[in-house]
Design a protein around this motif. Structure first.
Motif, short mmCIF file in Angstrom:
data_model
loop_
_atom_site.label_atom_id
_atom_site.label_comp_id
_atom_site.label_asym_id
_atom_site.label_seq_id
_atom_site.Cartn_x
_atom_site.Cartn_y
_atom_site.Cartn_z
N GLN A 48 -39.45 -7.44 -30.36
CA GLN A 48 -39.68 -7.93 -29.00
C GLN A 48 -41.17 -7.88 -28.70
OE1 GLN A 48 -37.46 -5.72 -26.09
NE2 GLN A 48 -37.98 -7.08 -24.40
N PHE A 49 -41.65 -8.84 -27.92
CA PHE A 49 -43.04 -8.84 -27.51
C PHE A 49 -43.34 -7.60 -26.67
CE2 PHE A 49 -43.00 -13.73 -27.63
CZ PHE A 49 -43.51 -13.75 -28.93
N SER A 50 -44.56 -7.09 -26.79
CA SER A 50 -44.93 -5.83 -26.14
C SER A 50 -44.90 -5.92 -24.62
CB SER A 50 -46.33 -5.41 -26.61
OG SER A 50 -46.33 -5.17 -28.01
N TRP A 51 -45.46 -7.00 -24.04
CA TRP A 51 -45.44 -7.13 -22.59
C TRP A 51 -44.02 -7.42 -22.10
CZ3 TRP A 51 -48.71 -5.39 -19.24
CH2 TRP A 51 -50.07 -5.28 -19.56
N ASN A 52 -43.27 -8.17 -22.88
CA ASN A 52 -41.89 -8.46 -22.50
C ASN A 52 -41.10 -7.16 -22.37
OD1 ASN A 52 -38.90 -9.51 -23.43
ND2 ASN A 52 -40.05 -11.13 -22.43
N TYR A 53 -41.31 -6.25 -23.32
CA TYR A 53 -40.67 -4.92 -23.27
C TYR A 53 -41.16 -4.14 -22.05
CZ TYR A 53 -39.35 -0.19 -24.76
OH TYR A 53 -38.83 1.09 -24.82
N TRP A 145 -53.35 -3.69 -28.31
CA TRP A 145 -52.89 -5.07 -28.51
C TRP A 145 -52.60 -5.74 -27.17
CZ3 TRP A 145 -52.30 -8.78 -32.12
CH2 TRP A 145 -51.42 -9.82 -31.81
N LYS A 146 -51.93 -5.04 -26.27
CA LYS A 146 -51.57 -5.62 -24.98
C LYS A 146 -52.81 -6.04 -24.18
CE LYS A 146 -48.44 -3.27 -22.65
NZ LYS A 146 -47.76 -2.04 -22.17
N LYS A 147 -53.88 -5.26 -24.30
CA LYS A 147 -55.10 -5.59 -23.58
C LYS A 147 -55.79 -6.82 -24.18
CE LYS A 147 -55.96 -0.85 -22.08
NZ LYS A 147 -56.81 0.36 -22.24
N MET A 148 -55.49 -7.12 -25.44
CA MET A 148 -56.08 -8.29 -26.10
C MET A 148 -55.21 -9.53 -25.96
SD MET A 148 -57.07 -6.55 -29.76
CE MET A 148 -57.91 -4.97 -29.86
N HIS A 149 -53.93 -9.33 -25.65
CA HIS A 149 -52.97 -10.42 -25.78
C HIS A 149 -52.01 -10.41 -24.60
CE1 HIS A 149 -50.23 -13.12 -28.07
NE2 HIS A 149 -51.34 -13.42 -28.70
N TYR A 150 -52.48 -10.95 -23.47
CA TYR A 150 -51.65 -10.98 -22.27
C TYR A 150 -50.64 -12.13 -22.34
CZ TYR A 150 -54.80 -7.60 -20.13
OH TYR A 150 -55.51 -6.45 -19.85
N PRO A 151 -49.60 -12.07 -21.51
CA PRO A 151 -48.62 -13.17 -21.46
C PRO A 151 -49.31 -14.47 -21.06
CG PRO A 151 -47.77 -11.21 -20.34
CD PRO A 151 -49.22 -10.96 -20.62
N PRO A 152 -48.78 -15.61 -21.52
CA PRO A 152 -47.58 -15.75 -22.36
C PRO A 152 -47.86 -15.34 -23.80
CG PRO A 152 -48.59 -17.90 -21.98
CD PRO A 152 -49.33 -16.93 -21.13
N SER A 205 -64.45 -7.50 -33.71
CA SER A 205 -64.43 -6.11 -33.25
C SER A 205 -63.01 -5.69 -32.88
CB SER A 205 -65.35 -5.92 -32.05
OG SER A 205 -64.95 -6.74 -30.96
N GLN A 206 -62.24 -6.61 -32.31
CA GLN A 206 -60.86 -6.30 -31.96
C GLN A 206 -60.00 -6.11 -33.20
OE1 GLN A 206 -59.89 -9.55 -29.31
NE2 GLN A 206 -60.58 -8.41 -27.53
N LEU A 207 -60.25 -6.93 -34.21
CA LEU A 207 -59.53 -6.79 -35.47
C LEU A 207 -59.81 -5.43 -36.10
CD1 LEU A 207 -57.72 -8.71 -37.24
CD2 LEU A 207 -59.77 -9.17 -38.58
N GLU A 208 -61.05 -4.99 -36.04
CA GLU A 208 -61.42 -3.70 -36.61
C GLU A 208 -60.79 -2.56 -35.82
OE1 GLU A 208 -62.74 -1.00 -39.26
OE2 GLU A 208 -62.67 -3.20 -39.46
N LEU A 209 -60.73 -2.69 -34.50
CA LEU A 209 -60.07 -1.66 -33.69
C LEU A 209 -58.60 -1.56 -34.04
CD1 LEU A 209 -59.89 0.36 -31.34
CD2 LEU A 209 -59.61 -1.60 -29.79
N LEU A 210 -57.93 -2.70 -34.15
CA LEU A 210 -56.51 -2.70 -34.51
C LEU A 210 -56.29 -2.11 -35.90
CD1 LEU A 210 -55.44 -6.24 -33.19
CD2 LEU A 210 -54.94 -4.03 -32.14
N ARG A 211 -57.19 -2.44 -36.82
CA ARG A 211 -57.07 -1.91 -38.19
C ARG A 211 -57.24 -0.39 -38.20
NH1 ARG A 211 -59.95 -0.82 -43.03
NH2 ARG A 211 -61.96 -0.95 -41.96
#
Length: 387
Positions: A48-53, A145-152, A205-211
């Motif tokens: 399930q998507f994180s914001w959806n949850y 991730w949620k801060k980088m990827h808001y809905p939709p 920079s976001q990719l490195e933070l997630l990694r």
């Protein structure tokens, strides 16, 4: 259309090189009639998507089947706590089968889903699930991730978490690696483009933070090769390019069953009213939404004139490819990667959307047929419609 060097064959279809795309394609090994199911497939992974949850859309943590009753679903989305739905026999949710993980309180629609989740990924991340421990790296990863990827939403980092957890748990890791490799068809530049599309301007920079957060959460010898800078970028590109959207809804199941059984024609007006109230209160976000990786479905190429559609007939993560016209033996199966609105646009607009989101230049039969039409953007088309 002939194909060779087939890599998969089962239940009337085979995966082999496509002459249309010079990549993989799905071909029939027998004829199918319009409306006939070509395949049904469960995903390698779904989530399930994180914001959806976070917004309270209640779904099985394994298969995404709705956990609400149709009435509860309708009440929440219309913000009408006293709403009553007739014909409860058409409700597809049976809460008597629901089970909860005793350690972290994650809910499943059945014991079978609970056991499959435990054996696939949950044993590794149990007690570290969403909201369970805000200081744990898994939760920090999800919040980042949620801060980088808001809905939709179009994807979720938790899909990657389940892949890594499965590598830790399973003994036949080479089989899983082979399944994932079959989904990878990207150059380094394409992977960078997908990551950029998924994460925005500051994607490096976001990719490195997630990694870094993924390494802290799931860094083990079994996952090290996927947590290198290039390995992680490849995984992000894999879920970004191959993720199939899933939407499940208890209310839509009820509507379908009422309609199929022709129980009460007078409910049509009620259904229309409820959908209007849902749209007013909740907008476009009516379903439990998520993403999944399918081994066979992922081989199906796009056409602006498709011959089949992807459906989710069981209101869970099982996908069905259904013929939308008669298909002959040894014919390639195509779906549309575009929604109905985009599919109605001009050749130029369709190609622009596909190039931006899927990184390919569409040369399907319809695009070839419309090659002589003037280039027209979506804005041009909307302007003509307004006139």
């Amino acid at each position: 259309m002939a194909c060779s060097k087939e890599t998969f064959i089962n239940h009337g279809v085979k995966i082999c090189p496509s002459l249309e795309t010079q990549g993989r394609g799905l071909f029939t090994t027998r004829s199918f009639k319009n409306g006939e199911t070509i395949i049904e497939e469960q995903p390698l992974f779904s989530c399930q998507f994180s914001w959806n949850y976070a917004y309270g859309y209640s779904a099985c943590d394994f298969c995404m089947r709705p956990l609400e009753t149709a009435e509860e679903n309708a009440r929440r989305l219309t913000a009408k706590p006293d709403l009553i739905l007739p014909h409860t026999e058409c409700d597809g949710t049976d809460k008597s089968f629901h089970v909860i993980c005793s350690k972290c309180a994650v809910t499943y629609c059945s014991v079978e889903c609970k056991d499959q989740a435990w054996n696939q990924y949950h044993k590794t991340i149990c007690c570290n699930m969403l909201g369970g421990n805000p200081n744990h790296p898994v939760e920090k990863l999800n919040e980042a991730w949620k801060k980088m990827h808001y809905p939709p939403e179009t994807s979720t980092i938790m899909l990657l978490v389940r892949i890594l957890a499965n590598f830790i748990q399973r003994s036949d890791r080479e089989e899983l690696k082979g399944q994932l490799m079959s989904l990878c068809h990207h150059t380094v530049n394409e992977e960078e483009t997908i990551a950029h599309k998924l994460l925005g301007q500051e994607f490096e920079s976001q990719l490195e933070l997630l990694r870094d957060l993924s390494t802290k959460a799931l860094g083990m010898p079994e996952t090290n090769e996927f947590l290198t800078p290039q390995g992680f970028r490849s995984l992000i590109a894999l879920i970004g390019r191959n993720g199939q959207g899933i939407g499940t809804s208890a209310f839509s199941v009820w509507v379908r069953k009422v309609s199929e059984n022709e129980i009460d024609p007078t409910t049509d007006a009620l259904i229309d009213t409820i959908y209007q109230e849902m749209e007013t209160e909740s907008g476009d976000f009516l379903n439990n939404e998520g993403s999944a990786l399918f081994a066979i479905q992922s081989a199906v190429n796009h056409s602006c004139e498709p011959n089949c559609v992807s459906t989710f007939p069981f209101s869970n993560h099982t996908v069905a490819l259904v013929a939308s016209k008669d298909i002959e033996e040894n014919e390639e199966v195509f779906i549309s990667y575009l929604d109905e609105c985009a599919l109605s646009r001009s050749r130029h607009s369709r190609r622009k959307i596909l190039e931006e989101n899927y990184l390919f230049h569409c040369n399907c039969s319809r695009c070839q047929l419309e090659a002589d039409e003037p280039d027209m953007t979506s804005e041009d088309e909307e302007s003509m419609e307004d006139d």
